[in-house]
Design a protein around this motif. Sequence first.
Motif, PDB file in Angstrom:
ATOM      1  N   LEU A  58       0.842  -1.205   0.000  1.00 31.65           N
ATOM      2  CA  LEU A  58       0.000   0.000   0.000  1.00 31.65           C
ATOM      3  C   LEU A  58       0.876   1.253   0.000  1.00 31.65           C
ATOM      4  CD1 LEU A  58      -2.671   1.543   0.284  1.00 31.65           C
ATOM      5  CD2 LEU A  58      -2.519   1.183   2.758  1.00 31.65           C
ATOM      6  N   LEU A  59       1.840   1.301   0.901  1.00 30.53           N
ATOM      7  CA  LEU A  59       2.714   2.481   0.966  1.00 30.53           C
ATOM      8  C   LEU A  59       3.538   2.628  -0.310  1.00 30.53           C
ATOM      9  CD1 LEU A  59       3.902   4.887   2.404  1.00 30.53           C
ATOM     10  CD2 LEU A  59       5.459   3.348   3.620  1.00 30.53           C
ATOM     11  N   SER A  98      12.859   4.305   9.813  1.00 31.36           N
ATOM     12  CA  SER A  98      13.976   5.251   9.746  1.00 31.36           C
ATOM     13  C   SER A  98      14.293   5.614   8.303  1.00 31.36           C
ATOM     14  CB  SER A  98      15.203   4.634  10.427  1.00 31.36           C
ATOM     15  OG  SER A  98      16.319   5.486  10.316  1.00 31.36           O
ATOM     16  N   LYS A  99      14.277   4.611   7.426  1.00 32.31           N
ATOM     17  CA  LYS A  99      14.561   4.838   6.004  1.00 32.31           C
ATOM     18  C   LYS A  99      13.435   5.642   5.348  1.00 32.31           C
ATOM     19  CE  LYS A  99      17.246   4.150   2.445  1.00 32.31           C
ATOM     20  NZ  LYS A  99      18.576   4.810   2.384  1.00 32.31           N
ATOM     21  N   ILE A 100      12.203   5.372   5.733  1.00 29.98           N
ATOM     22  CA  ILE A 100      11.055   6.108   5.190  1.00 29.98           C
ATOM     23  C   ILE A 100      11.181   7.592   5.529  1.00 29.98           C
ATOM     24  CG2 ILE A 100       8.574   6.503   5.472  1.00 29.98           C
ATOM     25  CD1 ILE A 100       8.258   3.445   5.715  1.00 29.98           C
ATOM     26  N   SER A 101      11.477   7.898   6.787  1.00 28.73           N
ATOM     27  CA  SER A 101      11.611   9.299   7.210  1.00 28.73           C
ATOM     28  C   SER A 101      12.725  10.004   6.443  1.00 28.73           C
ATOM     29  CB  SER A 101      11.895   9.367   8.714  1.00 28.73           C
ATOM     30  OG  SER A 101      10.804   8.895   9.461  1.00 28.73           O
ATOM     31  N   TRP A 105      11.452   3.958  -1.253  1.00 27.76           N
ATOM     32  CA  TRP A 105      12.228   4.601  -0.179  1.00 27.76           C
ATOM     33  C   TRP A 105      13.592   3.920  -0.005  1.00 27.76           C
ATOM     34  CZ3 TRP A 105       7.415   2.335   0.555  1.00 27.76           C
ATOM     35  CH2 TRP A 105       7.384   1.118   1.222  1.00 27.76           C
ATOM     36  N   GLY A 106      13.934   3.052  -0.948  1.00 25.40           N
ATOM     37  CA  GLY A 106      15.284   2.519  -1.008  1.00 25.40           C
ATOM     38  C   GLY A 106      15.608   1.414  -0.033  1.00 25.40           C
ATOM     39  N   PHE A 107      14.608   0.679   0.437  1.00 21.90           N
ATOM     40  CA  PHE A 107      14.876  -0.423   1.350  1.00 21.90           C
ATOM     41  C   PHE A 107      14.951  -1.735   0.557  1.00 21.90           C
ATOM     42  CE2 PHE A 107      14.380  -3.145   5.081  1.00 21.90           C
ATOM     43  CZ  PHE A 107      15.086  -2.426   6.034  1.00 21.90           C
TER      44      PHE A 107
END
Length: 454
Positions: free
Chosen positions: A43-44, A91-94, A221-223
């Motif tokens: 979803l995100l 943390s990665k999202i922020s 978000w690069g994860f």
Amino acid sequence: MTPIRNKKVEGIIAEIIDQYAYADKSDRPWIIGFSGGKDSTVLLTLVWIALQRIRKDLPFPYQLRRPVYIVCNDTMVENPIISNYVDDVLSKISEEARNQDLPIFVKKTIPKLEETFWINVIGKGYPVPNNAFRWCTDKLKIRPTSNFLLEQIDEKGEAIVLLGTRYEESVARERSMRKHEVTGNRLSKHNSTANTYVYAPIKDMFLEEVWYIINAVPSPWGFDNSILFKIYSDASADDYECPTVVVNKEHSSCGQSRFGCWTCTVVKNDKSMTALVSNGQNWMQPLLDFRNRLVENRNLTENRSETRRNGQEAIREDGSYNGNYTSHYRYQILKDLLLVQKEIQKERPHITLINNQELIAIQVTWNRDGIFDFSVGELYKEIFNKDISTNNIKTLDDTERRILRDVCKEEPSYYHLIDNLIALQETKTLMISKYGLHNDVEKRIENFVNENEL
């Protein structure tokens, strides 16, 4: 931005763009409940891609005016593997939301101190949850998230909650979703919160499509999504796997396991934690054993009182007790928990199963219940050979206790009474206010008088 070669997924992204920028002209915030699992991750992912395209393609009036809150609820008894993973993801999202200049904000919610799992079980003596008494969902999950939701409603007037629920998950889930839908409308009314609407963009997606996005679409978000895939794979029991659309030879199958609290006693067997242990996470065995003991000892009459916390009689027809946990059993659970924590920390020193605030609040609760025979601090020191960090709580030192004991030498019962009253006063300093202290003191004195009326 790489295009997604899947018409259905592209259609969902187009719908999200339309809903965000065109169909709804307000700036009502979007709130995404994010667990870190496969559905909330997908979803995100799709919402994030939609926001990227809005920033790139749409003219200024339709730029990103609406805040999107990623709300993650931490029950404080989450499966440690998932908890650590989610912390890394958030943390990665922020970080990436700031780097990409997107209106995405992370908010982590936790239960109030007086409503945590251990305060309820060890402090108040609530029997661990089961299907007939499932108090955990409301206290640990619904209330913390609802409080944040109400804050947004108070500020903006209305809010829209985005859910990663899908029809395919279960018949019951589909029935519940369709019950609140309005034909032709993307938004439906929230079933319990006023001025709140629900939007479920991925409701028509199949499980294979969910895993396709996780495996084939790079995280915006690069994860590294392969970490999530591996967690599901390791947590899948042999009889509970699901096929998936593979993108390389390593993606042969994936789990459909549900993750939740490591203490969960609502399910008969914790298949995901059992599978994790079987697949190499041996350090989790003490957690699984502890959880199983909670289930096995739940209904033993020797662990239960004859009354509930409200004073109502709780005696079964066969004469066994069915009330809240006895003070002795609460103490035994705490001792068992601390020993498990000590064992776990030999290999995973960063994992804390119960924090200092909860330990102190348990003592507060015991004292308010008139339980003075068991000391949380003494037990903690016995196991860890150090004192609990209490910060703002002042306790009597040894000299003060010796003087008090000498003064009451001829009437030892008065020493215990005064010591109990001081304990009540000291522990109440941990609370926001001293509300209830007067009643607690009166109750303890009344009990003392009744005990010494002979």
